[in-house]
Design a protein around this motif. Structure first.
Motif, PDB file in Angstrom:
ATOM      1  N   PRO A 163       0.822  -1.212   0.000  1.00 36.41           N
ATOM      2  CA  PRO A 163       0.000   0.000   0.000  1.00 36.41           C
ATOM      3  C   PRO A 163       0.858   1.264   0.000  1.00 36.41           C
ATOM      4  O   PRO A 163       1.976   1.257   0.513  1.00 36.41           O
ATOM      5  CB  PRO A 163      -0.793  -0.117   1.305  1.00 36.41           C
ATOM      6  N   SER A 164       0.338   2.345  -0.587  1.00 31.74           N
ATOM      7  CA  SER A 164       1.104   3.590  -0.722  1.00 31.74           C
ATOM      8  C   SER A 164       0.566   4.730   0.120  1.00 31.74           C
ATOM      9  O   SER A 164      -0.643   4.873   0.314  1.00 31.74           O
ATOM     10  CB  SER A 164       1.072   4.065  -2.181  1.00 31.74           C
ATOM     11  N   THR A 213      -0.373  -1.485  -6.148  1.00 33.02           N
ATOM     12  CA  THR A 213      -0.490  -0.697  -4.927  1.00 33.02           C
ATOM     13  C   THR A 213      -1.902  -0.128  -4.835  1.00 33.02           C
ATOM     14  O   THR A 213      -2.729  -0.323  -5.734  1.00 33.02           O
ATOM     15  CB  THR A 213       0.569   0.433  -4.891  1.00 33.02           C
ATOM     16  N   CYS A 214      -2.198   0.553  -3.725  1.00 34.22           N
ATOM     17  CA  CYS A 214      -3.436   1.327  -3.642  1.00 34.22           C
ATOM     18  C   CYS A 214      -3.111   2.597  -2.877  1.00 34.22           C
ATOM     19  O   CYS A 214      -2.156   2.641  -2.111  1.00 34.22           O
ATOM     20  CB  CYS A 214      -4.543   0.537  -2.946  1.00 34.22           C
ATOM     21  N   CYS A 218      -3.586   5.274  -0.029  1.00 29.26           N
ATOM     22  CA  CYS A 218      -4.155   5.275   1.329  1.00 29.26           C
ATOM     23  C   CYS A 218      -4.276   6.684   1.902  1.00 29.26           C
ATOM     24  O   CYS A 218      -5.147   6.960   2.711  1.00 29.26           O
ATOM     25  CB  CYS A 218      -3.286   4.452   2.276  1.00 29.26           C
ATOM     26  N   LYS A 262     -10.317   1.168  -5.236  1.00 30.52           N
ATOM     27  CA  LYS A 262     -10.960   0.829  -3.963  1.00 30.52           C
ATOM     28  C   LYS A 262     -12.481   0.842  -4.126  1.00 30.52           C
ATOM     29  O   LYS A 262     -13.004   1.516  -5.013  1.00 30.52           O
ATOM     30  CB  LYS A 262     -10.539   1.841  -2.897  1.00 30.52           C
ATOM     31  N   TYR A 296      -2.373   1.545   6.809  1.00 32.18           N
ATOM     32  CA  TYR A 296      -2.109   1.225   5.404  1.00 32.18           C
ATOM     33  C   TYR A 296      -2.467  -0.217   5.070  1.00 32.18           C
ATOM     34  O   TYR A 296      -3.081  -0.491   4.037  1.00 32.18           O
ATOM     35  CB  TYR A 296      -0.620   1.418   5.077  1.00 32.18           C
ATOM     36  N   ASP A 297      -2.030  -1.152   5.928  1.00 27.44           N
ATOM     37  CA  ASP A 297      -2.138  -2.567   5.551  1.00 27.44           C
ATOM     38  C   ASP A 297      -3.577  -3.064   5.489  1.00 27.44           C
ATOM     39  O   ASP A 297      -3.893  -3.909   4.646  1.00 27.44           O
ATOM     40  CB  ASP A 297      -1.341  -3.440   6.537  1.00 27.44           C
ATOM     41  N   GLY A 329      -4.815  -1.998   2.314  1.00 26.22           N
ATOM     42  CA  GLY A 329      -4.009  -2.716   1.335  1.00 26.22           C
ATOM     43  C   GLY A 329      -4.497  -4.147   1.146  1.00 26.22           C
ATOM     44  O   GLY A 329      -4.716  -4.597   0.023  1.00 26.22           O
ATOM     45  N   CYS A 335      -7.811  -4.434  -0.751  1.00 25.00           N
ATOM     46  CA  CYS A 335      -7.640  -4.253  -2.194  1.00 25.00           C
ATOM     47  C   CYS A 335      -6.951  -5.456  -2.824  1.00 25.00           C
ATOM     48  O   CYS A 335      -7.356  -5.931  -3.886  1.00 25.00           O
ATOM     49  CB  CYS A 335      -6.789  -3.015  -2.491  1.00 25.00           C
TER      50      CYS A 335
END
Ligand SMILES: *Cc1c(COP(=O)(O)O)cnc(C)c1O
Length: 286
Positions: free
Chosen positions: A159-160, A179-180, A182, A207, A239-240, A243, A246
């Motif tokens: 995740p970013s 990535t997604c 956040c 998302k 984040y996770d 993440g 997603c």
């Protein structure tokens, strides 16, 4: 102490096999993607530098890791914030508490616009090109592992926030990086990529709905607890959780699922969980 070479573990989550790169275990104090991003500053000599200056939120993971870096290097550390909540001042917790213990000088003011010769300015969240130094090492660890295990088809997910880590990982890896966003929305993340590189960006997974960074969402708490129960690994709540929501959805719907391996990068950030867990248990368990 070299602060590199984290292990890669195999886990099963909701009956799907994944690999997890345990960058959360790099070092007791200096871990996660901030350790990778600041590795350049750790490893090189900066004879003129006496102080690091940065800014951001009073709970940030980058702030904490910079405080550790400065302690190791013998540098002073001035960190600028808009505001420190009074409850945090009265009851220091998490990144704020430990960064202060490592000697951070936190200042509620605008960050200065000019710097002296002995001051090193690091922009918010460590979104700096110097981060590529440590992230290339991370990428090489993944390449070596894939080669040793004869893994050819691999999708890597992380995740970013600023997107610095996923961007440089894609630059140095021969596998697709997913990535997604956040912290900001997808447009913000693309802008962040463009500020550092011209091409070869990670794939941004969409998302299901809009999430505001730092706000509490029941499904984020649930997937965090589910991951902990099934894998015994604590992931970060900011984040996770998003993440994994997603990434799991992507893997579920991926038509070549059986031909690929999936690697999740655990980027640390667990000190931030202390206050997040307090907020979540107060909201959903009482
Ligand atoms: C900082 C951080 C991120 C985001 O990293 P970027 O390089 O800014 O995208 C993700 N996860 C954790 C745990 C972090 O501390």
């Amino acid at each position: 102490m070299n602060y590199t070479n984290s292990l890669i573990e195999q886990i099963s989550f909701n009956n799907q096999k994944y690999f997890v790169k345990r960058d959360d275990l790099l070092h007791k104090d200096f871990s996660g993607n901030k350790a990778r991003k600041f590795y350049y500053f750790l490893k090189n000599d900066f004879p003129k530098i006496k102080k690091v200056i940065s800014f951001g939120s009073a709970q940030s993971n980058a702030m904490y890791s910079l405080s550790v870096l400065c302690k190791i290097k013998g540098w002073k550390f001035d960190y600028y914030v808009d505001h420190i909540a009074s409850y945090l001042k009265e009851n220091p917790i998490g990144n704020y508490k430990f960064a202060k213990e490592f000697g951070m000088n936190i200042i509620e003011a605008e960050v200065p616009k000019t710097f002296k010769n002995d001051e090193l300015f690091i922009s918010e969240g460590g979104a700096v090109s110097a981060a590529s130094f440590g992230i290339e090492i991370l990428a090489n660890e993944i390449r070596t592992w894939a080669k040793e295990n004869q893994i050819k088809n691999l999708k890597v997910f992380l995740p970013s926030g600023t997107g610095t880590t996923s961007l440089y990982l894609q630059k140095f890896l021969p596998f697709e990086v997913l990535t997604c966003s956040c912290v900001g929305d997808d447009e913000y993340l693309e802008k962040q990529f463009l500020a550092l590189e011209k091409t070869n960006f990670p794939t941004i997974l969409k998302k299901e709905k809009k999430y505001h960074f730092g706000k509490l969402y029941k499904e984020l708490y649930e997937i965090h607890n589910e991951l902990l129960n099934q894998t015994n690994i604590e992931f970060d709540l900011l984040y996770d959780s998003l993440g994994w929501l997603c990434f799991e959805k992507y893997v579920e719907n991926f038509d070549k699922k059986d031909e690929f391996n999936f690697l999740y990068i655990h980027q640390g950030g667990l000190l931030g969980n202390i206050s997040m867990k307090e907020r979540y248990t107060y909201k959903y368990n009482s």
